[in-house]
Design a protein around this motif. Structure first.
Motif, PDB file in Angstrom:
ATOM      1  N   UNK A   1      64.760  56.590  -7.611  1.00  0.00           N
ATOM      2  CA  UNK A   1      64.625  58.045  -7.573  1.00  0.00           C
ATOM      3  C   UNK A   1      63.201  58.437  -7.180  1.00  0.00           C
ATOM      4  N   UNK A   2      62.206  57.744  -7.714  1.00  0.00           N
ATOM      5  CA  UNK A   2      60.814  58.052  -7.380  1.00  0.00           C
ATOM      6  C   UNK A   2      60.549  57.841  -5.893  1.00  0.00           C
ATOM      7  N   UNK A   3      61.110  56.775  -5.316  1.00  0.00           N
ATOM      8  CA  UNK A   3      60.948  56.516  -3.892  1.00  0.00           C
ATOM      9  C   UNK A   3      61.603  57.613  -3.061  1.00  0.00           C
ATOM     10  N   UNK A   4      62.770  58.048  -3.473  1.00  0.00           N
ATOM     11  CA  UNK A   4      63.477  59.133  -2.779  1.00  0.00           C
ATOM     12  C   UNK A   4      62.667  60.432  -2.836  1.00  0.00           C
ATOM     13  N   UNK A   5      62.065  60.717  -3.978  1.00  0.00           N
ATOM     14  CA  UNK A   5      61.249  61.923  -4.110  1.00  0.00           C
ATOM     15  C   UNK A   5      60.004  61.866  -3.226  1.00  0.00           C
ATOM     16  N   UNK A   6      59.439  60.671  -3.063  1.00  0.00           N
ATOM     17  CA  UNK A   6      58.283  60.544  -2.171  1.00  0.00           C
ATOM     18  C   UNK A   6      58.664  60.861  -0.728  1.00  0.00           C
ATOM     19  N   UNK A   7      59.863  60.431  -0.335  1.00  0.00           N
ATOM     20  CA  UNK A   7      60.334  60.764   1.011  1.00  0.00           C
ATOM     21  C   UNK A   7      60.536  62.267   1.167  1.00  0.00           C
ATOM     22  N   UNK A   8      61.095  62.893   0.133  1.00  0.00           N
ATOM     23  CA  UNK A   8      61.296  64.345   0.187  1.00  0.00           C
ATOM     24  C   UNK A   8      59.957  65.068   0.286  1.00  0.00           C
ATOM     25  N   UNK A   9      58.938  64.532  -0.364  1.00  0.00           N
ATOM     26  CA  UNK A   9      57.600  65.120  -0.246  1.00  0.00           C
ATOM     27  C   UNK A   9      57.103  65.025   1.196  1.00  0.00           C
TER      28      UNK A   9
ATOM     29  N   UNK B   1      64.798  72.913  -2.996  1.00  0.00           N
ATOM     30  CA  UNK B   1      65.557  71.974  -2.175  1.00  0.00           C
ATOM     31  C   UNK B   1      65.842  70.682  -2.941  1.00  0.00           C
ATOM     32  N   UNK B   2      64.854  70.226  -3.701  1.00  0.00           N
ATOM     33  CA  UNK B   2      65.033  69.001  -4.480  1.00  0.00           C
ATOM     34  C   UNK B   2      66.124  69.180  -5.529  1.00  0.00           C
ATOM     35  N   UNK B   3      66.119  70.315  -6.198  1.00  0.00           N
ATOM     36  CA  UNK B   3      67.149  70.583  -7.215  1.00  0.00           C
ATOM     37  C   UNK B   3      68.529  70.588  -6.574  1.00  0.00           C
ATOM     38  N   UNK B   4      68.655  71.176  -5.399  1.00  0.00           N
ATOM     39  CA  UNK B   4      69.955  71.215  -4.710  1.00  0.00           C
ATOM     40  C   UNK B   4      70.427  69.816  -4.348  1.00  0.00           C
TER      41      UNK B   4
END
Length: 492
Positions: free
Chosen positions: A357-365, A373-376
């Motif tokens: 999940x942390x890796x995915x959030x870094x990509x979203x950043x 957008x992240x919440x959606x």
């Protein structure tokens, strides 16, 4: 038609209640053969409705299990270990399945899909097997082997058969990390003692391989894995195991690339539907810096995982990491859409993995996503109300602080107030809260310091702020002195 559920047990008080509950769903009788327990095993078995018999232990598992078979009165036997139990969905299916096949001539029983889980967490351990656990109660079916015993058809009739049991899964806790080494040492000692007497069994290499691998003796594990792999005798349903142990042992002992590659190619050819092998090899290649080779193997492994995965396969553990790494490779190529797709795929396989999940959030950043957008995106994934605390904790360490607060509000376990202030960007309130906590702690130490020994009082005095130790007209000192006085008098 009558079904007997049988087990041999020694000091199985921890496992037996779960075994009894599982067998009680379908069994007409439950037989527990005790081989020398010193805990509450016997009392638990009797209280659970089982018939308890006693067998003097002679270092022979088959002898104990055949003793139980001789005592059973059922037409069919379900014989598991004490640390095995049917899943909640499987147990009610056992009797209907037996009834469906009971009248079939020359049909002797079922092979069951067994999944190893951690007894403390319930997590899948990435290994499974196909085991003979359900069979007719007839004279020609007996257990063979003093250790790592197994069921054999002694009739000499090759036309008699067993088949995979559709819809049945056994969970096995005996490979849990906190106990596997102890069991492996015990089994290894028994195996080596038997071989020292000149006795051997056709599956000895297979079991020696497993013991040495569990004990992290990888050279010996690799040696016996090769012998087991090349043997004409293979345990039913576990033919892939020697390939897996050999490949992983070679990697862990730092063998040459060519040797590892050869073991991988043989495994892939022998088990073309098994996703574990390309995923294991892909992980090795990635760690060695062979990124093109790793990506190719990862892609093959993910395809096989999607097509052929069964609960408990090692690919279930490796596939999420493969998705993350393929996503990282796509991001380096500048294909952020593909990178996000791959890492989201990894999250769908392992939604509660904090690193993924942390890796995915870094990509979203990197792509400029905002909190909304992240919440959606997270709402579109497989998360429930119970996951709010997990999401909040991972988000709090990312750039999406407001999203962390959103999930914190939906969690039953809240962040401390100071953490909430910081997530909203209210640094002044967070600092004021910290100062208040420090002052409160100092006041308590000053008020009750006399209860400590003189040496400790001296040490404490060094740590206390001046406002706790001096007389002054300054407002903050006056406030601290009043607080210390109230505490000393037993107030609040």
């Amino acid at each position: 038609m009558k079904i007997s559920a049988c087990v041999i047990a020694k000091n199985e008080a921890e496992n037996l209640p779960r075994w009894l509950a599982s067998m009680r769903v379908f069994a007409d009788e439950m037989i527990v053969v005790d081989t020398g327990s010193t805990d509450e095993t016997v009392a638990i078995a009797r209280a659970g409705g089982a018939r308890v018999l006693y067998f003097d232990w002679i270092n022979d598992f088959s002898a104990a299990k055949n003793f139980a078979l001789d005592a059973a009165t059922g037409d069919w036997v379900v014989f598991t270990d004490a640390d095995e139990y049917f899943t909640e969905e499987s147990a009610p299916r056992v009797r209907p399945l037996i009834e469906e096949y009971d009248s079939r001539d020359k049909f002797d029983g079922f092979i069951v899909h067994l999944v190893n889980i951690d007894m403390d967490t319930g997590a899948l351990l990435g290994t499974n097997a196909k085991v003979q656990r359900i069979f007719r109660h007839v004279p020609h079916i007996r257990f063979v082997g003093s250790i790592h015993e197994h069921v054999e058809n002694l009739s000499g009739d090759p036309g008699r058969m067993m088949m995979m049991a559709p819809g049945l899964t056994l969970y096995h806790t005996g490979y849990s990390p906190r106990m596997i080494k102890e069991k492996s040492r015990r089994d290894l000692d028994l195996l080596l003692a038997r071989r020292a007497r000149g006795e051997s069994s056709k599956l000895d290499e297979y079991h020696l391989m497993d013991c040495y691998y569990s004990l992290e003796d990888y050279p010996q594990a690799a040696r016996y894995a090769r012998e087991a792999r090349d043997s004409a005798d293979q345990p039913v349903g576990s033919e892939d195991r020697p390939h897996a142990v050999l490949l992983q042992s070679l990697i862990l002992m730092g063998s040459a690339d060519s040797e590892i590659r050869e073991a991988y190619e043989i495994a892939r050819k022998a088990c073309p539907e098994k996703a574990d092998f390309p995923l294991i090899y892909g992980t090795y290649a990635w760690d060695q810096g062979y990124f093109v080779t790793a990506c190719r193997a990862y892609q093959e492994g993910l395809h096989l995982h999607e097509e052929y995965y069964r609960e408990g396969d090692f690919s279930g553990i490796l596939a999420p990491t493969a998705c993350v790494r393929l996503g990282e490779a796509a991001a380096l190529r500048g294909d952020m859409e593909e990178a996000l797709r791959l890492q989201e795929r990894g999250l769908r396989i392992a939604p509660r993995s904090a690193p993924i999940l942390a890796s995915f959030l870094r990509l979203l950043t990197q792509v400029g996503a905002d909190d909304v957008a992240v919440i959606k995106v997270l709402q579109s994934l497989d998360y429930g109300a119970d996951d709010a605390a997990f999401l909040a904790a991972v988000l709090a360490a990312s750039a999406f602080q407001l999203a962390a607060l959103y999930y914190d509000q939906r969690s039953t376990v809240k962040f401390p107030q100071r953490r909430q202030f910081l997530l909203t960007g209210d640094v002044n309130s967070a600092a004021a809260s910290l100062v208040e906590d420090i002052e409160r702690t100092a006041a308590i130490a000053a008020a009750y310091g006399r209860a400590f020994a003189h040496a400790q009082q001296a040490q404490l005095a060094l740590l206390l702020p001046d406002s706790c130790k001096q007389e002054s007209a300054a407002p903050e000192v006056q406030r601290m002195q009043r607080r210390i006085g109230r505490l000393a008098e037993g107030g609040r």
